[in-house]
Enzyme design. Sequence first.
Site, PDB file in Angstrom:
ATOM      1  N   GLU A  42     -21.347 -19.521  94.670  1.00 16.84           N
ATOM      2  CA  GLU A  42     -21.676 -20.280  93.464  1.00 16.84           C
ATOM      3  C   GLU A  42     -23.189 -20.400  93.437  1.00 16.84           C
ATOM      4  O   GLU A  42     -23.780 -21.196  94.159  1.00 16.84           O
ATOM      5  CB  GLU A  42     -21.051 -21.676  93.484  1.00 16.84           C
ATOM      6  CG  GLU A  42     -21.220 -22.355  92.130  1.00 16.84           C
ATOM      7  CD  GLU A  42     -21.491 -23.848  92.163  1.00 16.84           C
ATOM      8  OE1 GLU A  42     -21.420 -24.473  91.104  1.00 16.84           O
ATOM      9  OE2 GLU A  42     -21.802 -24.403  93.234  1.00 16.84           O
ATOM     10  N   ASP A  70     -19.838 -23.337  97.782  1.00 17.09           N
ATOM     11  CA  ASP A  70     -20.357 -24.314  96.834  1.00 17.09           C
ATOM     12  C   ASP A  70     -21.878 -24.420  96.931  1.00 17.09           C
ATOM     13  O   ASP A  70     -22.436 -24.451  98.033  1.00 17.09           O
ATOM     14  CB  ASP A  70     -19.730 -25.682  97.162  1.00 17.09           C
ATOM     15  CG  ASP A  70     -20.096 -26.744  96.148  1.00 17.09           C
ATOM     16  OD1 ASP A  70     -19.595 -26.654  95.023  1.00 17.09           O
ATOM     17  OD2 ASP A  70     -20.886 -27.647  96.487  1.00 17.09           O
TER      18      ASP A  70
HETATM   19  C1  NOJ Z   1     -20.776 -27.414  92.511  1.00 10.70           C
HETATM   20  C2  NOJ Z   1     -19.358 -27.802  92.230  1.00 10.70           C
HETATM   21  O1  NOJ Z   1     -18.756 -26.834  91.443  1.00 10.70           O
HETATM   22  C3  NOJ Z   1     -19.409 -29.157  91.569  1.00 10.70           C
HETATM   23  O2  NOJ Z   1     -18.162 -29.548  91.072  1.00 10.70           O
HETATM   24  C4  NOJ Z   1     -19.928 -30.151  92.570  1.00 10.70           C
HETATM   25  O3  NOJ Z   1     -20.080 -31.420  91.956  1.00 10.70           O
HETATM   26  C5  NOJ Z   1     -21.291 -29.725  93.120  1.00 10.70           C
HETATM   27  N1  NOJ Z   1     -21.337 -28.326  93.470  1.00 10.70           N
HETATM   28  C6  NOJ Z   1     -21.615 -30.516  94.360  1.00 10.70           C
HETATM   29  O4  NOJ Z   1     -20.752 -30.138  95.394  1.00 10.70           O
END
Ligand code: NOJ
Length: 553
Positions: free
Chosen positions: A270, A204
Amino acid sequence: MFNETRWWRSATIYQVYPRSFADGNGDGVGDLAGIRAHLPYLRDLGVDAIWFSPWYPSPMADAGYDVADYRDIDPAFGTLTEAATLIEEAHTLDLRIIIDVVPNHCSDAHPWFREALAAGSGSAARDLFWFRDGRGEDGELPPNNWMSIFGGPAWTRVADGQWYLHLFAPEQPDFNWANPKVREEFEDILRFWFDRGVDGVRIDSAALCMKDPALLDFDPDAPTAPATLAEPGSAAQPHPYSDRDETHEIYRDWRRVADSYDPPRVLIGEIWLPDTERFIQYLRPDELHTAFNFDFLAAPWDATSFHTTIDATLAAHAPVSAPATWVLSNHDVFRHVTRYGRADTSFSHDHEHRRRQTGAPTDFALGTRRARAAVLLGLALPGSAYVYQGEELGLGEVEDIPDEQRQDPLFARTNGANPGRDGCRVPLPWSGDASPFGFSPPGAGAPPWLPQPLSWRTLTAEVQKGDPGSMLELYREALRVRHSEPALGDGTMRWLDAPAEVLAFYRGPSFACVLNMSSADVPLPTHDSVLLASGPLVDGLLPPDSAVWLRIP
Ligand code: NOJ
């Protein structure tokens, strides 16, 4: 069972958002029991792996992306023992398991953060986070001007007067990755799950972990330069918390951990970065294996944008030998059936863009036609692909959720200016003609945690199963062909000559994909047979907003 170690180069990975997939115990919230009951559905769909959005104990201030314990399962979802059973059952069905790891921040309920609050200023416990004194006469002003990605300041003041940094919600304090204890902890967390058979992790907010310890003010509207490459005296300022060069050390360490397993585990990033050159650095052979292709997801529905994005993606990945990925939706973005049915078909995280897009007039039939074509495109392009739960049912964004039921912190922290992401997180419709549409068992004690639209009664998995014209059957057939077609998945492609606003390419010697983004019916290239079409051909011509897979001589 699994004998291919490079599976991730070609895999189709299905994203399960645990709260909204299926509810086994009737409390209106999805859980592991619900997921286990639907594993055969995923096997029959034909995906290769499941990625779970966070399933850890969490106060759910950000739907589980606020993790209180990285080595357990939230009681609302189940238990660690049940997770072990799920992993085993999935493996028996040839489904690999990817879990979400959230390294940038935890929950304010995490024991380390509680300890830090209690320990006070200057303590070792506070050094695991970013605690600082404030500015102003009495420290009443935040230490700098950084803003939270969810809106409002990125700093919150605690009882003793210090402030802590949170790039997201105040309930999500950022870890200090310069502290070796944080590094050790996360490597241990990776081992904890890899030892339990998890095949890989989705990381993440992967580019945000490192911060410039100077914590200087930052002007987000000024031109930015990659963190350590800014020319002295240039107008560009280095970014203080995104994509800093030191970040790569973290993932090199993680890669060593992942590679120490047999088979090696997989790291998926991500990474939202505007600069492709910088993005691709994360995919060097000793770092992450793959990363989500958000440029493709965000591209507006027009041939030039798609062509350019595909070319840029493949050109960027080639030098590092990483496979591209093809993503249309996830739990953070407007569902693409809705997006593609609007005047503005692009996606952007910009608060203002999201506000403007919400409720914009939507031609659902057009969006659905395009979504059908888009999945044939994505599954035919070289590399791996992602399916976000519900896209295989053709679900659109739910935009009429009453304000008081919205749970995304984006909504609250922008005072409703940004409607947030709840609309793509509504519990799935499995069967029946009224809510909860089989999401919860009969006689459930609570309604689904977000309301499901009545219109979904025509889109349940039950209604679509066996209907050759349905979205579900298109996905199933496309994934079946993808598996049996050696040219698909990892590899190369070559563009074919095509009429204006038509994308056509070869995969291997006998497979071609054609997508018509023009407004006229177009002829197909010479072919032996049509393997799959997103919609009916008209007198042998491919209509607008349609795609086809061809066996070519
Ligand atoms: C990216 C995640 O996909 C999202 O859902 C989240 O709110 C943020 N990172 C913070 O963790």
